[in-house]
Design a protein around this motif. Structure first.
Motif, mmCIF file in Angstrom:
data_model
loop_
_atom_site.group_PDB
_atom_site.id
_atom_site.type_symbol
_atom_site.label_atom_id
_atom_site.label_comp_id
_atom_site.label_asym_id
_atom_site.label_seq_id
_atom_site.Cartn_x
_atom_site.Cartn_y
_atom_site.Cartn_z
ATOM 1 N N VAL A 75 12.930 10.165 -6.405
ATOM 2 C CA VAL A 75 11.924 10.401 -6.425
ATOM 3 C C VAL A 75 11.665 11.210 -5.258
ATOM 4 O O VAL A 75 12.404 11.066 -3.817
ATOM 5 N N ASP A 76 10.345 12.682 -4.719
ATOM 6 C CA ASP A 76 10.049 13.218 -4.006
ATOM 7 C C ASP A 76 8.712 12.717 -3.561
ATOM 8 O O ASP A 76 7.508 12.954 -3.678
ATOM 9 N N PRO A 77 8.751 12.508 -1.747
ATOM 10 C CA PRO A 77 7.757 12.332 -1.426
ATOM 11 C C PRO A 77 6.480 13.198 -1.107
ATOM 12 O O PRO A 77 7.362 14.361 -1.198
ATOM 13 N N TRP A 78 5.456 12.971 -0.895
ATOM 14 C CA TRP A 78 4.717 13.868 -1.014
ATOM 15 C C TRP A 78 3.711 13.902 0.374
ATOM 16 O O TRP A 78 3.449 12.798 1.157
ATOM 17 N N GLU A 79 4.457 15.376 1.285
ATOM 18 C CA GLU A 79 3.369 14.928 2.042
ATOM 19 C C GLU A 79 2.102 15.124 2.123
ATOM 20 O O GLU A 79 1.351 16.714 2.539
ATOM 21 N N ASP A 80 1.204 14.530 3.279
ATOM 22 C CA ASP A 80 0.137 14.661 3.762
ATOM 23 C C ASP A 80 -0.280 15.929 4.314
ATOM 24 O O ASP A 80 -0.195 15.936 5.900
ATOM 25 N N PRO A 81 -0.804 17.489 4.133
ATOM 26 C CA PRO A 81 -1.110 18.050 4.883
ATOM 27 C C PRO A 81 -1.774 17.782 6.427
ATOM 28 O O PRO A 81 -1.937 18.218 7.180
ATOM 29 N N ARG A 128 -1.886 13.554 -8.137
ATOM 30 C CA ARG A 128 -0.775 13.116 -7.156
ATOM 31 C C ARG A 128 -0.887 11.329 -7.200
ATOM 32 O O ARG A 128 0.543 10.664 -7.553
ATOM 33 N N ALA A 129 -1.780 10.442 -7.159
ATOM 34 C CA ALA A 129 -1.992 9.119 -7.578
ATOM 35 C C ALA A 129 -1.986 8.290 -8.572
ATOM 36 O O ALA A 129 -0.693 7.081 -8.374
ATOM 37 N N ARG A 130 -1.839 8.769 -9.491
ATOM 38 C CA ARG A 130 -1.548 8.443 -11.035
ATOM 39 C C ARG A 130 0.283 9.123 -10.980
ATOM 40 O O ARG A 130 0.736 7.471 -11.332
ATOM 41 N N THR A 131 0.493 9.874 -10.606
ATOM 42 C CA THR A 131 1.902 9.846 -10.525
ATOM 43 C C THR A 131 2.323 8.941 -9.518
ATOM 44 O O THR A 131 3.933 7.795 -9.524
ATOM 45 N N VAL A 132 2.262 8.261 -8.577
ATOM 46 C CA VAL A 132 2.661 7.291 -7.314
ATOM 47 C C VAL A 132 2.212 5.737 -8.230
ATOM 48 O O VAL A 132 3.475 5.471 -8.053
ATOM 49 N N VAL A 167 6.073 -11.753 -6.836
ATOM 50 C CA VAL A 167 5.102 -11.379 -8.092
ATOM 51 C C VAL A 167 5.150 -9.899 -6.725
ATOM 52 O O VAL A 167 4.246 -10.319 -5.647
ATOM 53 N N ALA A 168 5.363 -8.791 -7.169
ATOM 54 C CA ALA A 168 5.702 -8.152 -5.764
ATOM 55 C C ALA A 168 4.529 -6.975 -6.876
ATOM 56 O O ALA A 168 4.578 -6.142 -8.035
ATOM 57 N N GLY A 169 3.010 -6.250 -6.188
ATOM 58 C CA GLY A 169 1.660 -5.102 -7.038
ATOM 59 C C GLY A 169 2.467 -3.761 -5.749
ATOM 60 O O GLY A 169 2.550 -3.883 -4.971
ATOM 61 N N GLY A 170 1.994 -2.926 -6.258
ATOM 62 C CA GLY A 170 1.344 -1.871 -5.522
ATOM 63 C C GLY A 170 -0.113 -1.489 -5.509
ATOM 64 O O GLY A 170 -1.327 -1.701 -6.712
ATOM 65 N N VAL A 171 -0.746 -0.875 -4.462
ATOM 66 C CA VAL A 171 -1.931 -0.316 -4.588
ATOM 67 C C VAL A 171 -1.753 1.159 -3.978
ATOM 68 O O VAL A 171 -1.102 0.933 -3.241
ATOM 69 N N VAL A 172 -2.736 1.635 -4.676
ATOM 70 C CA VAL A 172 -2.435 3.451 -4.825
ATOM 71 C C VAL A 172 -3.925 3.648 -3.828
ATOM 72 O O VAL A 172 -4.667 3.422 -4.612
ATOM 73 N N ALA A 203 0.843 -1.168 -0.279
ATOM 74 C CA ALA A 203 0.318 0.034 -0.210
ATOM 75 C C ALA A 203 0.905 1.196 -0.015
ATOM 76 O O ALA A 203 1.474 1.207 0.760
ATOM 77 N N CYS A 204 0.562 1.675 -1.104
ATOM 78 C CA CYS A 204 1.816 3.490 -0.967
ATOM 79 C C CYS A 204 0.714 3.636 -1.472
ATOM 80 O O CYS A 204 0.313 4.547 -2.055
ATOM 81 N N SER A 205 0.929 5.535 0.034
ATOM 82 C CA SER A 205 0.101 6.953 -0.166
ATOM 83 C C SER A 205 0.791 7.944 -1.107
ATOM 84 O O SER A 205 1.191 8.988 -1.722
ATOM 85 N N GLY A 206 1.960 7.168 -1.331
ATOM 86 C CA GLY A 206 3.248 8.783 -2.117
ATOM 87 C C GLY A 206 3.988 9.305 -1.041
ATOM 88 O O GLY A 206 5.026 10.259 -1.051
#
Length: 329
Positions: free
Chosen positions: A186-192, A76-80, A59-64, A35-38
């Protein structure tokens, strides 16, 4: 101290080895999702999974998950998602949800929506594990919040390293170590929301813990996380005992036998009452020790009380020698 990226990869490697050993003996490689929020923690975790999965035969996958709570979150989600795919994760899903009004506050509703999405993705891909990026600092915050709620050892135990399909490989690692493991490109996104004092966890992170570290010395977060781990181990044993006892005290036709409950140690009796209340429909996050103490009085200090109202519109009544859990309406 090992280089941060190696530390994170080592933690992920251990989880993948556990998943691999539990996989059915067939030719299809087990699937693990992250699970990746960015944010920084989940990006570091996703990068480690991408690096370790091939050598582990996984097999490794990701969910945003985009909750739609801030402007521009969908982009942002599409970028992640594109970053995860570039790292070699496959499948990668970017899923947009809407968090509507309702009980539990915006944090609770967003969390519920997120786990519903993760559960559905895991089912679609028959994933044996879903990795979450919670760190030792997150655990310390959770323990403090549990202490403030007064909800007992289970709440003070914080988050489990493993719960069902979910794994938290970074739960013993400091946030600063995990964030030093982010790939350079990569530059992480900080949730406000993480810095918004309107949210309780934000105040714990930016105000309460720093004050504790200043007044009590460094290492408070580690000590809180360690305390949570010890309490969780104790709570696991007591919860298992309470589960068995609850079967014994449940009367034919429903309800709990008051006489049997009264003879139990309080630590076990309260767990039986809490589990019965949750099964009746009480939201676990809203159920406090004060609620359970009031219910317990129907067993140990009975003076003809009419009943106790609990969160989730559940009412507990004593009827002769039984405790009955029913809708308050």
């Amino acid at each position: 101290m090992a280089e941060p990226r190696l530390e994170v990869r080592r933690a992920v490697r251990a989880v993948l080895a556990e998943v691999g050993s539990a996989a059915p003996n067939h030719q299809t490689a087990p699937v693990v999702l992250v699970a990746c929020s960015g944010g920084a923690d989940s990006l570091a975790l996703a990068a480690a999974l991408a690096a370790e999965a091939p050598r582990a035969g996984v097999v490794a996958g990701g969910v945003v998950v985009d909750h739609g709570l801030q402007a521009g979150s969908a982009g942002r989600a599409r970028t992640v998602g594109a970053v995860l795919a570039r790292w070699g994760l496959d499948p990668v899903e970017v899923i947009h949800v809407r968090v509507g009004p309702g009980p539990g506050g915006p944090e609770g509703r967003a969390r519920g929506a997120r786990y519903a999405v993760l559960d559905a993705a895991a089912e679609r891909h028959q994933a044996m594990g879903v990795l979450l990026g919670h760190t030792m600092d997150d655990q310390a915050e959770t323990v403090l919040l549990g202490l403030a709620r007064g909800a007992g050892a289970r709440s003070l135990g914080g988050m489990a390293p493993r719960h069902g399909r979910y794994r938290r490989p970074l739960l013993r690692m400091a946030r600063e170590v995990v964030r030093a493991a982010i790939p350079d490109e990569v530059d992480p996104w900080e949730d406000p929301h993480n810095a918004d004092p309107a949210f309780t966890r934000s105040r714990v992170r930016h105000q309460v813990l720093p004050i504790l570290e200043k007044e009590l010395g460094p290492g408070v977060a580690a000590a809180l996380a360690r305390t949570g781990e010890l309490l969780r181990a104790d709570a696991d044993v007591l919860d298992e005992l309470a589960h068995q006892v609850r079967i014994d005290v449940t009367r034919p036709g429903g309800g709990l036998d008051v006489g049997e409950l009264a003879g139990l140690p309080r630590a076990v009796r309260w767990r039986v009452l809490r589990a019965a209340a949750i099964d009746a429909g009480c939201p676990p996050t809203d159920l406090t020790a004060a609620h359970i103490e009031a219910v317990d009085a129907l067993v140990t200090a009975w003076r003809g009380q009419k009943g106790i109202d609990l969160p989730g519109a559940i009412r507990i009544r004593r009827r002769t020698s039984r405790l009955v859990f029913e809708p308050s309406g």
